[in-house]
Motif scaffolding. Sequence first.
Motif, mmCIF file in Angstrom:
data_model
loop_
_atom_site.group_PDB
_atom_site.id
_atom_site.type_symbol
_atom_site.label_atom_id
_atom_site.label_comp_id
_atom_site.label_asym_id
_atom_site.label_seq_id
_atom_site.Cartn_x
_atom_site.Cartn_y
_atom_site.Cartn_z
ATOM 1 N N ASN A 58 0.849 -1.195 0.000
ATOM 2 C CA ASN A 58 0.000 0.000 0.000
ATOM 3 C C ASN A 58 0.886 1.247 0.000
ATOM 4 O O ASN A 58 1.493 1.578 1.008
ATOM 5 C CB ASN A 58 -0.928 -0.033 1.221
ATOM 6 C CG ASN A 58 -2.027 1.016 1.133
ATOM 7 O OD1 ASN A 58 -2.167 1.703 0.121
ATOM 8 N ND2 ASN A 58 -2.789 1.137 2.197
ATOM 9 N N SER A 138 -1.948 8.162 6.779
ATOM 10 C CA SER A 138 -2.669 8.565 7.980
ATOM 11 C C SER A 138 -1.998 7.937 9.205
ATOM 12 O O SER A 138 -1.457 6.831 9.131
ATOM 13 C CB SER A 138 -4.126 8.133 7.881
ATOM 14 O OG SER A 138 -4.214 6.759 7.556
ATOM 15 N N ARG A 190 -10.024 7.418 -4.996
ATOM 16 C CA ARG A 190 -10.617 7.468 -3.657
ATOM 17 C C ARG A 190 -11.396 8.774 -3.558
ATOM 18 O O ARG A 190 -10.814 9.845 -3.738
ATOM 19 C CB ARG A 190 -9.509 7.427 -2.586
ATOM 20 C CG ARG A 190 -10.046 7.563 -1.164
ATOM 21 C CD ARG A 190 -8.980 7.359 -0.116
ATOM 22 N NE ARG A 190 -8.078 8.489 0.005
ATOM 23 C CZ ARG A 190 -7.048 8.543 0.848
ATOM 24 N NH1 ARG A 190 -6.781 7.508 1.628
ATOM 25 N NH2 ARG A 190 -6.284 9.607 0.900
ATOM 26 N N SER A 218 -7.758 3.004 -5.399
ATOM 27 C CA SER A 218 -6.369 3.115 -4.971
ATOM 28 C C SER A 218 -6.009 1.830 -4.230
ATOM 29 O O SER A 218 -6.882 1.177 -3.658
ATOM 30 C CB SER A 218 -6.177 4.340 -4.084
ATOM 31 O OG SER A 218 -6.730 4.132 -2.816
ATOM 32 N N GLY A 220 -4.902 1.182 -1.477
ATOM 33 C CA GLY A 220 -5.341 1.149 -0.083
ATOM 34 C C GLY A 220 -6.804 0.819 0.099
ATOM 35 O O GLY A 220 -7.231 0.377 1.158
HETATM 36 P P1 AMP Z 1 -3.471 7.236 3.573
HETATM 37 O O1 AMP Z 1 -2.537 8.385 3.496
HETATM 38 O O2 AMP Z 1 -3.262 6.353 4.741
HETATM 39 O O3 AMP Z 1 -4.864 7.709 3.441
HETATM 40 O O4 AMP Z 1 -3.155 6.326 2.329
HETATM 41 C C1 AMP Z 1 -2.803 6.855 1.083
HETATM 42 C C2 AMP Z 1 -3.788 6.437 0.028
HETATM 43 O O5 AMP Z 1 -3.276 6.850 -1.229
HETATM 44 C C3 AMP Z 1 -3.964 4.928 -0.019
HETATM 45 O O6 AMP Z 1 -5.313 4.613 -0.330
HETATM 46 C C4 AMP Z 1 -3.006 4.555 -1.132
HETATM 47 O O7 AMP Z 1 -3.344 3.337 -1.721
HETATM 48 C C5 AMP Z 1 -3.144 5.736 -2.079
HETATM 49 N N1 AMP Z 1 -1.938 5.897 -2.921
HETATM 50 C C6 AMP Z 1 -0.704 6.249 -2.503
HETATM 51 N N2 AMP Z 1 0.176 6.240 -3.533
HETATM 52 C C7 AMP Z 1 -0.542 5.871 -4.625
HETATM 53 C C8 AMP Z 1 -0.193 5.665 -5.994
HETATM 54 N N3 AMP Z 1 1.043 5.848 -6.445
HETATM 55 N N4 AMP Z 1 -1.179 5.263 -6.832
HETATM 56 C C9 AMP Z 1 -2.436 5.098 -6.377
HETATM 57 N N5 AMP Z 1 -2.820 5.271 -5.102
HETATM 58 C C10 AMP Z 1 -1.880 5.652 -4.225
#
Ligand code: AMP
Length: 327
Positions: A58, A138, A190, A218, A220
């Motif tokens: 992730n 986060s 997202r 995404s 995540g």
């Molecule tokens: P969070 O900051 O915990 O909300 O997580 C970051 C979100 O951004 C997660 O859902 C990741 O999967 C997404 N994300 C981060 N980098 C990428 C990327 N290069 N491509 C697609 N989604 C991303």
Amino acid sequence: MITRIINAKEGLDDAVSLIKNGELVVFPTETVYGLGANAYDAAAVKKIFEAKGRPQDNPLIVHISRVEEVREIARDIPEVFYTLAERFMPGALTVVLPRSERIPDIVTAGGDTVAVRMPDNAFARELIARSFPLAAPSANRSKHVSPTSAKHVYDDLKGKVPLILDGGECGVGIESTVLDLTSGSPVILRPGAVTAEMLAPYLGVAPGSGKVIGTAKSPGMKYEHYAPTAEAYAALSAESAAAFYDRCAAEGRRPVLLFRDIHADVLGERERISLGVSVEDFMHSVYSALRTAEKDHDVIVVETLTGEGRAASVMNRVMKAVGGKTV
Ligand code: AMP
Ligand code: MG
């Protein structure tokens, strides 16, 4: 490890030196609290995954303090990025771009793209300016609800991070919108406070055409994020929530309702945590309410918002929190 919570202004110098020394720092943003490390330092970034218990597949968002900084972490940046940046940065919009080679694999989970965001919080931007580039997800334990206060972070990460910068409550309350500009046509991975309707005019698509909202997710989003530790449901109506509450209470369970005040008449004397009045109030307070609710209750029933835009973004998170269960 001792975890210190310091007022964001006073703790800033300490935060910068910790980041420079390959350590982690929690910082406030307008969406949720972030857990930051030097994005160029793979060993430091690894500590983020360890502290959170986050799956390595992730990827993390890389944070900037000025638009020009994007050129150091991304390449082949399309003109539309700058158009969006002018309107939405700083703000709750994360944009996925082709990745610069300087960004280590661990940040992008080995992918060719990097997610970029500029938070709308002066302390966060000063921290980023002085320790650029800052990789941060986060600041919650993986799979738990995202934190919107320093106390939430402390509850999840006590003993695992040296410093939490306290900047008060986050204004927006849910994580940023993630928009991918690397796959032909722009697609929202997202949903968040910056909605498809708001983005459409800048992307050259008609608002409401559905063109910006793809089915892609995404990385995540496949995880059961945001889940509280108590059993949780989304209510199809205030009436169904009231009836379910009464059944749970009759069985000796301890239910609680997370609803806006407009439903107060229907819900009566039943125990309720207020989600304010507007959709924005709901967005701002729902994570905090879930964290309060899980402490003293074993059943949580959350209001369902109908409609597009921000209401749909919040419901995306609520449905994850309740695992799709409705009453
Ligand atoms: P969070 O900051 O915990 O909300 O997580 C970051 C979100 O951004 C997660 O859902 C990741 O999967 C997404 N994300 C981060 N980098 C990428 C990327 N290069 N491509 C697609 N989604 C991303
Ligand atoms: Mg997260």
